[in-house]
Motif scaffolding. Structure first.
Motif, mmCIF file in Angstrom:
data_model
loop_
_atom_site.group_PDB
_atom_site.id
_atom_site.type_symbol
_atom_site.label_atom_id
_atom_site.label_comp_id
_atom_site.label_asym_id
_atom_site.label_seq_id
_atom_site.Cartn_x
_atom_site.Cartn_y
_atom_site.Cartn_z
ATOM 1 N N THR A 103 0.839 -1.204 0.000
ATOM 2 C CA THR A 103 0.000 0.000 0.000
ATOM 3 C C THR A 103 0.874 1.255 0.000
ATOM 4 O O THR A 103 0.549 2.265 -0.622
ATOM 5 N N LYS A 104 1.996 1.191 0.713
ATOM 6 C CA LYS A 104 2.911 2.337 0.748
ATOM 7 C C LYS A 104 3.369 2.674 -0.669
ATOM 8 O O LYS A 104 3.389 3.825 -1.084
ATOM 9 N N ASN A 178 -4.661 4.465 11.553
ATOM 10 C CA ASN A 178 -3.358 4.385 12.207
ATOM 11 C C ASN A 178 -2.971 5.838 12.470
ATOM 12 O O ASN A 178 -2.871 6.597 11.507
ATOM 13 N N ASP A 207 -7.812 5.196 2.362
ATOM 14 C CA ASP A 207 -6.858 4.149 2.735
ATOM 15 C C ASP A 207 -7.573 3.166 3.662
ATOM 16 O O ASP A 207 -7.841 3.476 4.831
ATOM 17 N N TYR A 210 -6.620 -1.367 6.812
ATOM 18 C CA TYR A 210 -7.038 -2.113 8.029
ATOM 19 C C TYR A 210 -8.532 -2.481 7.990
ATOM 20 O O TYR A 210 -9.137 -2.715 9.041
ATOM 21 N N SER A 241 -1.273 -6.648 3.589
ATOM 22 C CA SER A 241 -0.316 -6.637 4.703
ATOM 23 C C SER A 241 -0.964 -6.864 6.055
ATOM 24 O O SER A 241 -0.529 -7.714 6.828
ATOM 25 N N LYS A 242 -1.987 -6.065 6.343
ATOM 26 C CA LYS A 242 -2.510 -6.045 7.713
ATOM 27 C C LYS A 242 -3.634 -7.060 7.879
ATOM 28 O O LYS A 242 -3.647 -7.832 8.834
ATOM 29 N N ARG A 250 4.460 -7.858 0.249
ATOM 30 C CA ARG A 250 4.456 -6.594 -0.487
ATOM 31 C C ARG A 250 3.466 -6.579 -1.660
ATOM 32 O O ARG A 250 3.849 -6.416 -2.824
HETATM 33 C C1 LIG Z 1 -2.520 3.680 7.241
HETATM 34 C C2 LIG Z 1 -1.492 2.882 6.510
HETATM 35 N N1 LIG Z 1 -1.474 2.911 5.173
HETATM 36 C C3 LIG Z 1 -0.572 2.198 4.468
HETATM 37 C C4 LIG Z 1 0.372 1.415 5.103
HETATM 38 C C5 LIG Z 1 1.358 0.640 4.264
HETATM 39 O O1 LIG Z 1 1.064 -0.720 4.255
HETATM 40 P P1 LIG Z 1 1.809 -1.749 3.294
HETATM 41 O O2 LIG Z 1 2.489 -2.747 4.166
HETATM 42 O O3 LIG Z 1 0.708 -2.408 2.486
HETATM 43 O O4 LIG Z 1 2.742 -0.997 2.448
HETATM 44 C C6 LIG Z 1 0.406 1.370 6.501
HETATM 45 C C7 LIG Z 1 1.442 0.589 7.195
HETATM 46 O O5 LIG Z 1 1.665 0.659 8.369
HETATM 47 C C8 LIG Z 1 -0.561 2.116 7.223
HETATM 48 O O6 LIG Z 1 -0.595 2.094 8.561
#
Ligand SMILES: Cc1ncc(COP(=O)(O)O)c(C=O)c1O
Length: 401
Positions: A103-104, A178, A207, A210, A241-242, A250
């Motif tokens: 996601t990042k 987050n 986003d 979660y 990821s979460k 990834r």
């Molecule tokens: C709100 C939020 N968006 C995106 C991400 C990125 O997640 P990813 O592991 O899919 O890159 C995180 C990771 O901690 C996050 O907390």
């Protein structure tokens, strides 16, 4: 040559990831034999579902290990669209989906596609720290709106309306959030949508990484379900990821209008290339078969334990998180008090003292855009570990005079 001076102005403006740095410092102490209670780690200590592991093994054995299209395998794009359509009764096609390396990574791509110099992106805080830096990397300005504890750390229609300018390009919403764990209800999102409907040219970045970590599960609502008008200008950023405990695989995605996806694909064709093929194969099997996170209940239990233990520390006040794997207590009762002769001024200083004297690693609220708080992560801690170690934080806090 002065190498540092010769770096780009772009990178000079950017702060390194605080979460990575705190984690690195904690790991350094651990390497030296010191027991550190690590509440700064955003990782998830849960196993990858078997179905994903098996698909990846099969991919390796079948030598499915070459490049894919920049936007990702069509089969995966379809699996993602189908899952959203099943879960939220939507009508996405695979052309609405881009796959990237987490996601990042896809958010970075999106900022590259949306941001011009002089653009403002509205970022309600507290938030995930990388939003600020990604926006800055592309020359735009994060327009920070502080959403205090009195608003359950959420953006309100009034605050949004007050902060929209002719420069506003997009607003970022993250639910579950987050670091606060807050979740936007359907009604709250509808209030925000009412404001945005008056401004046709503002994108919404939603986003939902979660989305499955919510208590109850049904408390999560996706903004695209509100109306076609909202769906047509929203870009969802999500990933495995979460929800599925698969941080290291990834895989992340954008879901949105075809024009955005096609531009993002073009961007990605010059940056990422394509997401790891083996991980894409794992995600296809997973998303075609598992809609709900297998870990929702485990997260709820960890959250409940965290809340119970934190209640024992009277100096840290907080509201109960509804989702994600963080809690965001206030340190306002401690500011002005002394620890070992040092007067506490802010959250950054609290974190430095906590690591040095208490061997506890936490993230300062300042890094999340809201001073006076701490981010405590429990995604990588079992309930037993939380119960066993929270006394360390209690003892440290009780030493403030
Ligand atoms: C709100 C939020 N968006 C995106 C991400 C990125 O997640 P990813 O592991 O899919 O890159 C995180 C990771 O901690 C996050 O907390």
């Amino acid at each position: 040559m002065n190498i540092k001076e010769n770096l780009s102005n772009r990178i000079k403006r950017v702060k390194p990831s605080v979460t990575n740095d705190s984690n690195r410092q904690a790991k350094e102490l651990i390497k030296n034999g010191i027991h550190v209670f690590n509440l700064s780690n955003g990782d998830i200590s849960l196993p990858t579902p078997e179905i994903a592991k098996n698909a990846a093994i099969e991919a390796i054995e079948n030598d499915d290990t070459k490049y894919t299209l920049a936007s990702g395998k069509e089969e995966l794009r379809k699996a993602i669209a189908d899952q959203y359509n099943r879960k939220y009764d939507l009508d996405y096609k695979y052309q609405n989906v881009l796959v990237g390396s987490g996601t990042k990574n896809v958010l970075f791509t999106l900022m590259g596609v949306l941001c011009n110099h002089d653009d403002e992106i509205i970022v309600p805080t507290p938030c995930w720290p990388s939003y600020f830096e990604q926006i800055k990397l592309f020359g735009a300005t994060p327009k920070i709106i502080e959403c205090g504890i009195e608003n359950n750390f959420k953006l309100t229609a009034k605050l949004l309306s007050k902060n929209i300018t002719t420069r506003t390009k997009a607003v970022i919403l993250n639910s579950p959030n987050n670091p606060s764990g807050s979740i936007y209800s359907k009604e709250e999102l509808a209030e925000l949508a009412k404001v945005l409907e008056k401004h046709d040219d503002i994108f919404i970045i939603f986003d939902d990484v979660y989305s499955e970590i919510a208590s109850p599960r049904s408390s999560f609502y996706n903004i695209v379900c509100l109306s076609k008008n909202i769906q047509n200008r929203t870009i969802i950023a999500g990933g495995i990821s979460k929800n599925y405990g698969m941080t290291g695989w990834r895989i992340g995605w954008l879901i949105g209008p075809e024009e955005i996806i096609s531009a993002s694909s073009s961007f990605q064709s010059h940056s990422l290339g394509s997401a790891v093929t083996i991980s894409q194969d794992a995600a296809i099997s997973l998303l075609n078969h598992v809609d709900e996170s297998p870990f929702n209940e485990i997260f709820s239990e960890r959250r409940k334990t965290m809340v119970e233990e934190l209640r024992k520390i009277k100096e840290l006040t907080f509201i109960e998180p509804q989702g994600a794997c963080y809690i965001f207590p206030s340190i306002k009762k401690l500011v002005g008090k002394k620890y070992d002769g040092v007067i506490l001024k802010n959250s950054k200083q609290f974190c430095e003292l906590a690591l040095k004297y208490g061997h506890i690693s936490v993230i300062p609220g300042e890094a999340c855009g809201l001073e006076g708080y701490l981010r405590l992560s429990f995604g990588s801690l079992t309930s037993a570990q939380i119960k066993e170690n929270m006394f360390q934080l209690k003892q440290f806090v009780e030493n403030f005079r």
